[in-house]
Design a protein around this motif. Structure first.
Motif, PDB file in Angstrom:
ATOM      1  N   SER A 194       0.945  -1.267   0.220  1.00 45.21           N
ATOM      2  CA  SER A 194       0.122   0.110   0.349  1.00 45.21           C
ATOM      3  C   SER A 194       0.993   1.476   0.103  1.00 45.21           C
ATOM      4  O   SER A 194       0.899   2.020  -0.266  1.00 45.21           O
ATOM      5  CB  SER A 194      -0.779   0.045   1.451  1.00 45.21           C
ATOM      6  N   LYS A 235       1.108   3.707  -2.829  1.00 42.65           N
ATOM      7  CA  LYS A 235       0.915   5.553  -2.810  1.00 42.65           C
ATOM      8  C   LYS A 235       2.446   6.272  -3.064  1.00 42.65           C
ATOM      9  O   LYS A 235       1.895   7.718  -3.393  1.00 42.65           O
ATOM     10  CB  LYS A 235       0.660   5.975  -0.761  1.00 42.65           C
ATOM     11  N   LEU A 252       2.416   6.460  -6.845  1.00 40.40           N
ATOM     12  CA  LEU A 252       1.074   7.382  -7.172  1.00 40.40           C
ATOM     13  C   LEU A 252       1.463   9.057  -6.874  1.00 40.40           C
ATOM     14  O   LEU A 252       1.292  10.069  -8.048  1.00 40.40           O
ATOM     15  CB  LEU A 252      -0.221   6.778  -6.976  1.00 40.40           C
ATOM     16  N   SER A 253       2.272   9.605  -6.177  1.00 33.88           N
ATOM     17  CA  SER A 253       2.692  10.697  -5.779  1.00 33.88           C
ATOM     18  C   SER A 253       3.560  11.214  -6.411  1.00 33.88           C
ATOM     19  O   SER A 253       3.618  12.598  -6.917  1.00 33.88           O
ATOM     20  CB  SER A 253       3.502  10.822  -4.394  1.00 33.88           C
ATOM     21  N   ARG A 281      -1.776  10.813 -13.107  1.00 32.44           N
ATOM     22  CA  ARG A 281      -2.273  10.581 -11.595  1.00 32.44           C
ATOM     23  C   ARG A 281      -4.006  10.582 -11.599  1.00 32.44           C
ATOM     24  O   ARG A 281      -4.979   9.655 -11.063  1.00 32.44           O
ATOM     25  CB  ARG A 281      -2.284  11.325  -9.984  1.00 32.44           C
ATOM     26  N   GLU A 282      -4.499  12.174 -11.459  1.00 29.01           N
ATOM     27  CA  GLU A 282      -5.635  11.712 -11.528  1.00 29.01           C
ATOM     28  C   GLU A 282      -6.655  11.194 -12.939  1.00 29.01           C
ATOM     29  O   GLU A 282      -7.321  10.663 -12.223  1.00 29.01           O
ATOM     30  CB  GLU A 282      -6.494  13.465 -12.178  1.00 29.01           C
ATOM     31  N   PHE A 332      -5.562   8.384 -13.423  1.00 25.84           N
ATOM     32  CA  PHE A 332      -5.270   6.715 -13.614  1.00 25.84           C
ATOM     33  C   PHE A 332      -6.294   6.157 -12.963  1.00 25.84           C
ATOM     34  O   PHE A 332      -7.123   5.416 -12.078  1.00 25.84           O
ATOM     35  CB  PHE A 332      -3.621   6.886 -12.778  1.00 25.84           C
ATOM     36  N   MET A 333      -6.532   7.818 -11.198  1.00 26.52           N
ATOM     37  CA  MET A 333      -6.473   7.187 -10.473  1.00 26.52           C
ATOM     38  C   MET A 333      -8.434   7.012 -11.108  1.00 26.52           C
ATOM     39  O   MET A 333      -8.939   6.145 -10.252  1.00 26.52           O
ATOM     40  CB  MET A 333      -6.682   7.906  -9.289  1.00 26.52           C
ATOM     41  N   ARG A 391      -8.371   3.295 -12.583  1.00 21.59           N
ATOM     42  CA  ARG A 391      -8.883   2.385 -11.749  1.00 21.59           C
ATOM     43  C   ARG A 391      -9.307   2.751 -10.404  1.00 21.59           C
ATOM     44  O   ARG A 391      -9.556   1.467  -9.978  1.00 21.59           O
ATOM     45  CB  ARG A 391      -6.897   1.791 -11.188  1.00 21.59           C
ATOM     46  N   TYR A 392      -9.746   3.219  -9.465  1.00 25.49           N
ATOM     47  CA  TYR A 392     -10.455   3.413  -8.442  1.00 25.49           C
ATOM     48  C   TYR A 392     -11.910   4.091  -8.764  1.00 25.49           C
ATOM     49  O   TYR A 392     -12.598   3.340  -7.799  1.00 25.49           O
ATOM     50  CB  TYR A 392     -10.127   4.816  -7.585  1.00 25.49           C
ATOM     51  N   GLU A 393     -11.795   4.602  -9.724  1.00 27.79           N
ATOM     52  CA  GLU A 393     -13.512   4.921  -9.649  1.00 27.79           C
ATOM     53  C   GLU A 393     -13.964   4.276 -11.656  1.00 27.79           C
ATOM     54  O   GLU A 393     -15.132   4.210 -11.225  1.00 27.79           O
ATOM     55  CB  GLU A 393     -14.015   6.401 -10.026  1.00 27.79           C
TER      56      GLU A 393
END
Length: 185
Positions: free
Chosen positions: A111, A115, A118-119, A126-127, A129-130, A133-135
């Protein structure tokens, strides 16, 4: 300082002498041939020595060697085609997949690595990708939401995935085992 940052010829020789025999027994569990196991372990030590300057100092040398040996053993089996998947399963070649339950330390370590990776990405990359993958948004939805073209979304995703693969390379074996564990359930 860790063992790796201080590694010189003498330290490497001590590491080799203290772990060679045990690592051979580890390899023989997979390849079922002591000569092949010795060769795999020797090759693994060579690989380790060649990459010693790029190895993460937070991880122990033995765990790196174990991962290298595991991968080289599976490569040997694949390349020599002396097996089938049922036999591998019966012989216990995939015990890590069946018995590996990720522990809290592994999960936290992965994890944190995700992080950090990603940072390091540029903000827009990053936006994108997120959102993907996350939304779980499709590329067209991301393009519409951010007011950019689908081609730009594809470019950002390609860059992000390449960066993540590179930054998380040392965790790929663990991530694969975790993924296979959850797919079997």
């Amino acid at each position: 300082m860790s063992e790796i940052t201080m590694m010189n010829n003498q330290t490497f020789e001590m590491l080799f002498k203290s772990h060679f025999k045990g690592l051979c027994y580890f390899a023989i569990r997979y390849v079922k041939d002591m000569d092949v196991a010795k060769e795999i372990v020797q090759d693994s030590f060579i690989s380790f020595w060649e990459k010693r300057e790029s190895i993460d100092v937070a991880k122990s040398p033995k765990s790196y060697l174990t991962t290298i040996i595991y991968n080289k053993s599976l490569n040997y089996l694949r390349d020599n085609k002396k097996f089938n998947n049922d036999l591998l399963s019966m012989e216990g070649v995939y015990p890590l997949v069946e018995n590996h339950q990720p522990n809290r330390i592994e999960i936290n370590e992965i994890s944190d690595a995700i992080k950090n990776a990603l940072s390091e990405l540029p903000e827009k990359c990053r936006e994108v990708f997120m959102l993907s993958r996350y939304e779980h948004l499709k590329y067209q939805q991301i393009a519409d939401q951010l007011g950019i073209s689908i081609k730009t979304v594809e470019t950002h995703m390609s860059k992000a995935l390449q960066h993540m693969r590179f930054r998380l390379a040392e965790f790929m074996t663990i991530l694969l085992l975790i993924l296979l564990t959850f797919l079997k359930k």
